[in-house]
Design an enzyme around this catalytic site. Structure first.
Site, mmCIF file in Angstrom:
data_model
loop_
_atom_site.group_PDB
_atom_site.id
_atom_site.type_symbol
_atom_site.label_atom_id
_atom_site.label_comp_id
_atom_site.label_asym_id
_atom_site.label_seq_id
_atom_site.Cartn_x
_atom_site.Cartn_y
_atom_site.Cartn_z
ATOM 1 N N THR A 12 3.832 4.667 5.660
ATOM 2 C CA THR A 12 2.908 4.150 6.698
ATOM 3 C C THR A 12 2.409 2.611 6.784
ATOM 4 O O THR A 12 1.702 2.314 6.876
ATOM 5 C CB THR A 12 1.737 4.456 6.544
ATOM 6 O OG1 THR A 12 1.396 4.834 4.873
ATOM 7 C CG2 THR A 12 1.601 6.543 7.411
ATOM 8 N N ARG A 40 -4.429 9.932 2.880
ATOM 9 C CA ARG A 40 -5.489 9.467 3.759
ATOM 10 C C ARG A 40 -4.686 9.492 5.136
ATOM 11 O O ARG A 40 -5.034 9.342 5.651
ATOM 12 C CB ARG A 40 -5.880 7.330 3.760
ATOM 13 C CG ARG A 40 -6.538 7.692 2.656
ATOM 14 C CD ARG A 40 -6.279 6.138 2.394
ATOM 15 N NE ARG A 40 -5.419 4.940 1.998
ATOM 16 C CZ ARG A 40 -4.880 5.256 0.506
ATOM 17 N NH1 ARG A 40 -6.480 5.499 -0.536
ATOM 18 N NH2 ARG A 40 -4.230 4.840 0.323
ATOM 19 N N SER A 41 -3.207 9.266 4.671
ATOM 20 C CA SER A 41 -2.002 9.389 5.884
ATOM 21 C C SER A 41 -1.153 10.279 6.053
ATOM 22 O O SER A 41 -1.017 10.854 7.364
ATOM 23 C CB SER A 41 -0.622 8.338 5.374
ATOM 24 O OG SER A 41 -1.552 7.083 5.230
ATOM 25 N N ARG A 100 11.022 -4.722 -12.113
ATOM 26 C CA ARG A 100 12.137 -5.530 -11.773
ATOM 27 C C ARG A 100 12.667 -6.196 -13.001
ATOM 28 O O ARG A 100 13.345 -6.270 -13.245
ATOM 29 C CB ARG A 100 11.417 -6.540 -10.895
ATOM 30 C CG ARG A 100 11.436 -5.989 -9.506
ATOM 31 C CD ARG A 100 10.356 -7.003 -8.824
ATOM 32 N NE ARG A 100 10.309 -6.703 -7.371
ATOM 33 C CZ ARG A 100 9.873 -7.347 -6.798
ATOM 34 N NH1 ARG A 100 8.897 -8.000 -7.567
ATOM 35 N NH2 ARG A 100 9.156 -6.665 -5.623
ATOM 36 N N CYS A 130 10.302 -10.089 -2.156
ATOM 37 C CA CYS A 130 10.440 -11.065 -1.334
ATOM 38 C C CYS A 130 11.506 -12.893 -0.755
ATOM 39 O O CYS A 130 11.855 -12.748 -0.404
ATOM 40 C CB CYS A 130 9.338 -10.752 0.322
ATOM 41 S SG CYS A 130 8.183 -11.486 -0.786
ATOM 42 N N GLN A 157 4.929 -19.195 2.554
ATOM 43 C CA GLN A 157 5.814 -17.524 2.775
ATOM 44 C C GLN A 157 4.298 -17.089 3.534
ATOM 45 O O GLN A 157 3.205 -17.082 3.955
ATOM 46 C CB GLN A 157 4.694 -16.816 1.175
ATOM 47 C CG GLN A 157 5.808 -16.792 0.303
ATOM 48 C CD GLN A 157 5.439 -16.717 -1.298
ATOM 49 O OE1 GLN A 157 5.540 -17.023 -2.221
ATOM 50 N NE2 GLN A 157 5.215 -15.121 -1.602
ATOM 51 N N GLY A 161 4.029 -10.418 3.905
ATOM 52 C CA GLY A 161 4.777 -10.309 2.236
ATOM 53 C C GLY A 161 3.142 -10.491 1.424
ATOM 54 O O GLY A 161 3.305 -9.286 0.604
ATOM 55 N N HIS A 256 9.170 -15.561 5.439
ATOM 56 C CA HIS A 256 9.177 -16.629 4.182
ATOM 57 C C HIS A 256 11.268 -17.403 4.288
ATOM 58 O O HIS A 256 11.699 -16.844 4.398
ATOM 59 C CB HIS A 256 9.730 -15.947 2.534
ATOM 60 C CG HIS A 256 7.846 -14.464 2.609
ATOM 61 N ND1 HIS A 256 7.058 -14.713 3.343
ATOM 62 C CD2 HIS A 256 7.890 -13.841 1.353
ATOM 63 C CE1 HIS A 256 5.997 -14.108 2.782
ATOM 64 N NE2 HIS A 256 6.798 -12.914 1.642
HETATM 65 N N1 LIG Z 1 5.221 -6.919 2.513
HETATM 66 C C1 LIG Z 1 6.386 -7.741 1.307
HETATM 67 O O1 LIG Z 1 6.781 -8.660 2.195
HETATM 68 C C2 LIG Z 1 7.357 -6.940 0.609
HETATM 69 C C3 LIG Z 1 8.289 -7.249 0.099
HETATM 70 C C4 LIG Z 1 8.892 -6.924 -1.022
HETATM 71 C C5 LIG Z 1 8.315 -5.918 -1.967
HETATM 72 N N2 LIG Z 1 7.179 -4.989 -1.567
HETATM 73 C C6 LIG Z 1 6.375 -4.295 -2.159
HETATM 74 O O2 LIG Z 1 6.885 -3.269 -1.360
HETATM 75 C C7 LIG Z 1 5.654 -2.737 -1.511
HETATM 76 C C8 LIG Z 1 4.681 -2.035 -0.170
HETATM 77 O O3 LIG Z 1 4.083 -3.841 0.278
HETATM 78 P P1 LIG Z 1 3.744 -2.789 1.957
HETATM 79 O O4 LIG Z 1 3.341 -4.219 2.166
HETATM 80 O O5 LIG Z 1 3.953 -1.981 2.156
HETATM 81 O O6 LIG Z 1 1.850 -2.547 1.293
HETATM 82 P P2 LIG Z 1 1.061 -2.062 2.825
HETATM 83 O O7 LIG Z 1 1.063 -2.533 3.301
HETATM 84 O O8 LIG Z 1 -0.032 -2.463 1.844
HETATM 85 O O9 LIG Z 1 2.134 -0.660 2.589
HETATM 86 C C9 LIG Z 1 1.261 -0.329 0.968
HETATM 87 C C10 LIG Z 1 1.683 2.259 1.279
HETATM 88 O O10 LIG Z 1 2.071 2.350 0.394
HETATM 89 C C11 LIG Z 1 1.069 3.306 0.434
HETATM 90 N N3 LIG Z 1 0.187 4.282 -0.616
HETATM 91 C C12 LIG Z 1 -0.806 3.325 -1.330
HETATM 92 N N4 LIG Z 1 -2.052 4.052 -2.309
HETATM 93 C C13 LIG Z 1 -1.012 4.845 -2.865
HETATM 94 C C14 LIG Z 1 -0.794 6.159 -3.209
HETATM 95 N N5 LIG Z 1 -2.108 5.827 -4.337
HETATM 96 N N6 LIG Z 1 -0.417 6.913 -2.790
HETATM 97 C C15 LIG Z 1 0.245 6.952 -2.059
HETATM 98 N N7 LIG Z 1 1.410 5.889 -0.920
HETATM 99 C C16 LIG Z 1 0.914 5.134 -1.387
HETATM 100 C C17 LIG Z 1 -0.109 3.386 1.522
HETATM 101 O O11 LIG Z 1 0.013 4.735 1.764
HETATM 102 P P3 LIG Z 1 -1.650 4.859 3.473
HETATM 103 O O12 LIG Z 1 -1.488 3.736 4.374
HETATM 104 O O13 LIG Z 1 -1.731 6.328 3.608
HETATM 105 O O14 LIG Z 1 -2.263 4.179 2.467
HETATM 106 C C18 LIG Z 1 1.262 2.394 2.290
HETATM 107 O O15 LIG Z 1 1.909 3.489 2.884
HETATM 108 C C19 LIG Z 1 4.687 -3.396 -2.440
HETATM 109 O O16 LIG Z 1 4.434 -2.804 -3.484
HETATM 110 C C20 LIG Z 1 5.128 -4.783 -2.124
HETATM 111 O O17 LIG Z 1 4.659 -5.476 -3.488
HETATM 112 C C21 LIG Z 1 6.389 -6.072 0.013
#
Ligand SMILES: NC(=O)c1ccc[n+]([C@@H]2O[C@H](COP(=O)([O-])OP(=O)(O)OC[C@H]3O[C@@H](n4cnc5c(N)ncnc54)[C@H](OP(=O)(O)O)[C@@H]3O)[C@@H](O)[C@H]2O)c1
Length: 350
Positions: A12, A40-41, A100, A130, A157, A161, A256
């Site tokens: 999500t 939550r989802s 990592r 990223c 960035q 991100g 980015h």
């Molecule tokens: N954004 C980027 O550009 C990027 C790039 C590379 C890597 N990353 C990494 O990828 C990961 C996700 O990033 P994002 O940007 O997609 O974050 P995000 O938009 O905040 O989404 C977080 C996701 O994790 C789920 N989640 C959070 N707490 C949880 C829990 N306790 N149990 C199960 N699910 C949980 C959330 O579910 P709910 O919706 O149910 O809360 C949501 O699906 C992070 O580690 C981030 O550092 C991000």
């Protein structure tokens, strides 16, 4: 359904949403797909690969029968739950920063070190951050050509991100300041208009750039700056590579960019570098300043490759190149690289 079973944990979120789009548009190598997020989802439905799938709450049983589990969740959730998934027989491809730099976890970019996918003693493969990913895809072919010695980097960035909350924060701030032509011309007046809701950022992003991303580490470096250094070294297999980075957050939704000054072991020529980039997988050369063609987030967003341009040989050092790289942080910077790794696993497991 034929094909390995896939779980997408964090389906999500910002990365998970793009992952569902990619699973719908890429070659279908998967059997069952399970979408997982927090409690939550649970019960929400998401379209993925033409099917309406119901999101399940993260629990040990969701990994039963799963061959590959992608983790697109915060670091602490991956740290706790990736071992649960591997204990139940899944290979984990983790997008967070939790594993990592673990020496028993390969950091894989399929265009650069795909062979490392098989070197996974913990059953976990990590996806780079990223900013590193978009940049390294462009730097690796130049390294193969000229032998890289040093990188001096400045990042630009995007707010996505920082996840979905980062995108929402920028849009909320832009809505608050819309139409006010005085804003930005006096100290403090953007801060006043935006108010206290800064979301995940230390300062307003609207009409601003913030020279900070991540958390404070030793000697004033930020965690994002250290990731660029450490992950570049690990992916390229160059433990002594010199890397200095300054990470900056800009009011861009997705995409980015990195300004790269790269120093090599031999003299370089710009045309040879362009040729290496033209032939490199995952790279598109967009380098015609006379025609106004540069790599920019507004064009790179939603696309797969790293866009590279502004390529010049240094005027002072014949061994150095300057270039600008832009890529979609949610695609190659996250979901796409994970999907590519998972597809290598699917081929191995089929
Ligand atoms: N954004 C980027 O550009 C990027 C790039 C590379 C890597 N990353 C990494 O990828 C990961 C996700 O990033 P994002 O940007 O997609 O974050 P995000 O938009 O905040 O989404 C977080 C996701 O994790 C789920 N989640 C959070 N707490 C949880 C829990 N306790 N149990 C199960 N699910 C949980 C959330 O579910 P709910 O919706 O149910 O809360 C949501 O699906 C992070 O580690 C981030 O550092 C991000």
């Amino acid at each position: 359904m034929a094909g390995p079973t896939l779980a997408v944990v964090g389906a999500t979120g910002a990365v998970g949403t793009v992952m569902c789009e990619l699973l719908s548009s890429r070659r279908n190598v998967w059997g069952e797909i399970r979408l997982v997020a927090s409690a939550r989802s649970a019960g929400k439905t998401i379209m993925c690969r033409g099917e309406e799938l119901t999101v399940q709450a993260l629990a040990p049983e969701v990994f039963d029968g799963v061959d590959v589990a992608m983790f697109d969740v915060p670091d602490e959730v991956s740290a706790e739950w990736a071992p649960v998934a591997t204990a139940r027989g899944a290979v984990v491809v983790d997008n967070s920063g939790a594993f990592r730099m673990d020496k028993d976890v390969p950091l894989v970019v399929p265009e650069i070190n795909p062979e490392q996918v098989r070197n996974r003693p913990k059953g976990i493969i990590a996806n780079a951050n990223c900013t590193t990913l978009g940049m390294i895809v462009a730097v690796a072919p130049l390294h193969r050509e000229f032998g890289l010695r040093e990188l001096v980097l400045a990042s630009y960035q995007a707010v996505s991100g920082a996840g979905q909350v980062g995108v929402d924060t920028l849009h909320d701030q832009l809505a608050k300041i819309a139409g006010d032509r005085v804003l930005g011309s006096r100290p403090g007046n953007v801060r006043q208009a935006v108010g206290d809701d800064l979301g995940p950022f230390p300062a307003p992003l609207a009409l601003n750039v913030v020279p900070w991303a991540g958390s404070l580490k030793d000697a004033g470096w930020s965690s994002e700056e250290l990731k660029l250094r450490n992950e570049s070294r690990k992916i390229l297999g160059l433990p002594d590579l010199k890397v200095s980075a300054t990470c900056v957050r800009v009011p861009v939704v997705t995409g980015h960019s990195v300004a790269v000054h790269a120093v090599f072991g031999t003299e370089v020529d710009a045309e040879g570098a362009r040729e290496a980039l033209r032939n490199a997988p995952g790279v598109i050369l967009v380098d015609d300043p006379a025609a106004g063609e540069f790599p920019m987030p507004i064009d790179a967003v939603g696309t797969d490759p790293s866009w590279v341009g502004r390529l010049r040989r240094s005027m002072d050092d014949p061994r150095a190149l300057d270039l600008f790289v832009t890529g979609d942080n949610l695609r190659k910077g996250a979901a796409l690289n994970t999907a590519q790794i998972a597809e290598l696993l699917a081929a191995e497991l089929s």
